[in-house]
Enzyme design. Structure first.
Site, PDB file in Angstrom:
ATOM      1  N   LYS A  44      78.982  17.927 -43.476  1.00  0.00           N
ATOM      2  CA  LYS A  44      77.955  17.488 -42.425  1.00  0.00           C
ATOM      3  C   LYS A  44      78.044  16.031 -42.122  1.00  0.00           C
ATOM      4  O   LYS A  44      78.643  15.094 -42.815  1.00  0.00           O
ATOM      5  CB  LYS A  44      76.771  17.678 -42.892  1.00  0.00           C
ATOM      6  N   ARG A 136      61.518  20.790 -50.965  1.00  0.00           N
ATOM      7  CA  ARG A 136      61.732  20.387 -49.631  1.00  0.00           C
ATOM      8  C   ARG A 136      61.811  21.852 -48.758  1.00  0.00           C
ATOM      9  O   ARG A 136      61.059  21.841 -47.836  1.00  0.00           O
ATOM     10  CB  ARG A 136      62.904  19.573 -49.320  1.00  0.00           C
ATOM     11  N   TYR A 260      72.399 -16.816 -36.835  1.00  0.00           N
ATOM     12  CA  TYR A 260      71.119 -16.639 -36.162  1.00  0.00           C
ATOM     13  C   TYR A 260      69.929 -17.007 -36.978  1.00  0.00           C
ATOM     14  O   TYR A 260      69.918 -16.868 -38.297  1.00  0.00           O
ATOM     15  CB  TYR A 260      70.785 -15.089 -36.037  1.00  0.00           C
ATOM     16  N   MET A 309      75.095  -8.372 -34.545  1.00  0.00           N
ATOM     17  CA  MET A 309      75.429  -7.064 -34.154  1.00  0.00           C
ATOM     18  C   MET A 309      77.213  -6.952 -34.328  1.00  0.00           C
ATOM     19  O   MET A 309      77.798  -5.823 -34.388  1.00  0.00           O
ATOM     20  CB  MET A 309      75.097  -6.822 -32.457  1.00  0.00           C
TER      21      MET A 309
END
Length: 365
Positions: A44, A136, A260, A309
């Site tokens: 998955k 769950r 930053y 980023m």
């Protein structure tokens, strides 16, 4: 309109290297650990970020696959997978029942709604998902006298047995996992029903939970499910190495700021390397400056300031580096488990959060 011309050029140096030889090695280890049980490979979330298409060539000998959703299951069939595909969360709508019958998908049925969706559809094999303590999904183990007759009323379904999931099989104290197993062992099930219980942690820590089918996820990719993070102790090899390069080196004086919001301030004079790695690649932004260490030229250096980023900063002190020098973010030599612990996360997130712009390179040993 003028045509576009693409010049040959170097790509961005951040790359995830997928070692299929390591994956085949891990399959052998897990098969040995599973004993007589069948081995299902959990793929998955794009094989935990490794890329399903990248890992399938090394998984031809597993007994089945497990995914989280119908689109992931259909992708496996499109890629040529012939083995059964287990839908860990079952089906999400009535129209998915017919797809299960058509493509030999095996849902984990965990609710009355899903039972209703299967009614009248022929040719489906399925597991009954039992809630043994995770709370769950699943039919409560204590209420088997209520839900089992409903399950068995769907006589056209080939019921394989019960599946469940351990909440704390990775814990040092296994009493909770053992209590879950005891609840499952207490079920009065029809003859011939199998058990699909053990995840990666239970496969190593709770051999009595192997049952007839085991599901290997994290361990398949060479990462330890345990807090000590020592995959080598389990005989496993990391499959994914995240590698990048130095883009620039700056000399800072004591008191100079970088990044930053001036997220880093040099306390003494030294060298600062800028590397290609950022939250745009899926690397965590919210990490403490100096907590995470990456490997450069055989030595670990702290990641400092704020992860941007596209770029991050390594403090080298009086050491230096050249543009183009290789940096190992995590992988063989700097385990993902170690980096995850330093980043206050878990190794699952480091691989599954990698974005599409991180190039993949498949190697064989």
């Amino acid at each position: 309109m003028r045509p576009f011309f693409f010049l040959e050029c170097e790509m961005r140096p951040l790359v995830k290297v997928i070692d299929v030889a390591a994956l085949r090695h891990n399959v052998r280890v897990l098969r040995q650990q599973a004993g007589a049980a069948k081995l299902v490979a959990v793929v998955k979330a794009d094989a935990y970020g490794h890329g399903v298409a990248n890992v399938l060539p090394a998984l031809t000998d597993v007994d089945g696959f497990a995914v989280a959703s119908m689109d992931e299951a259909l992708q496996l069939r499109q890629l040529g997978v012939g083995q059964p595909v287990l839908l860990l969360e079952g089906i999400f709508a009535a129209d998915e029942a017919a797809l299960c019958a058509q493509h030999d998908f095996v849902p984990c049925v965990h609710s009355p709604e899903q039972l209703a969706w299967l009614r009248g559809v022929d040719g489906i094999s399925a597991w009954v998902k039992v809630d043994s303590g995770m709370h769950r999904l699943g039919f409560a183990a204590a209420d088997a006298a209520s839900w089992l007759p409903q399950v068995l009323s769907l006589q056209q379904v080939r019921w394989l047995g019960v599946a469940s999931h351990f909440a704390c099989a990775d814990a040092e104290d296994l009493s909770d996992a053992q209590a879950q197993l005891a609840r499952l062992d207490a079920l009065a099930l029809p003859a011939g029903w199998q058990r699909c219980l053990a995840n990666s942690a239970a496969l190593f820590a709770l051999p009595e939970a192997r049952g007839e089918v085991v599901r290997a996820g994290l361990a398949l990719y060479g990462m330890s499910p345990f807090a000590d993070g020592d995959a080598a102790r389990l005989g496993l090899r990391p499959v994914l190495s995240l590698q990048t390069q130095v883009l620039a080196v700056r000399r800072l004086q004591a008191g100079d700021f970088a990044g930053y919001s001036h997220g880093f301030q040099a306390q003494v004079a030294g060298n600062l390397a800028t590397i290609a790695l950022g939250y745009g690649d899926g690397f965590p932004r919210a990490i403490v400056s100096g907590a995470v260490q990456l490997l450069l030229n055989g030595k670990r250096y702290p990641l400092v300031g704020r992860v941007a980023m596209d770029m991050a900063l390594l403090w080298l002190g009086e050491d230096t580096a050249a543009v183009g020098d290789a940096v190992l973010v995590f992988g063989e030599g700097n385990p993902a488990e170690r980096v995850a612990a330093q980043a206050a996360t878990i190794p699952y997130t480091l691989t599954t959060m990698l974005t599409a712009r991180v190039r993949a390179e498949v190697v064989d040993g």
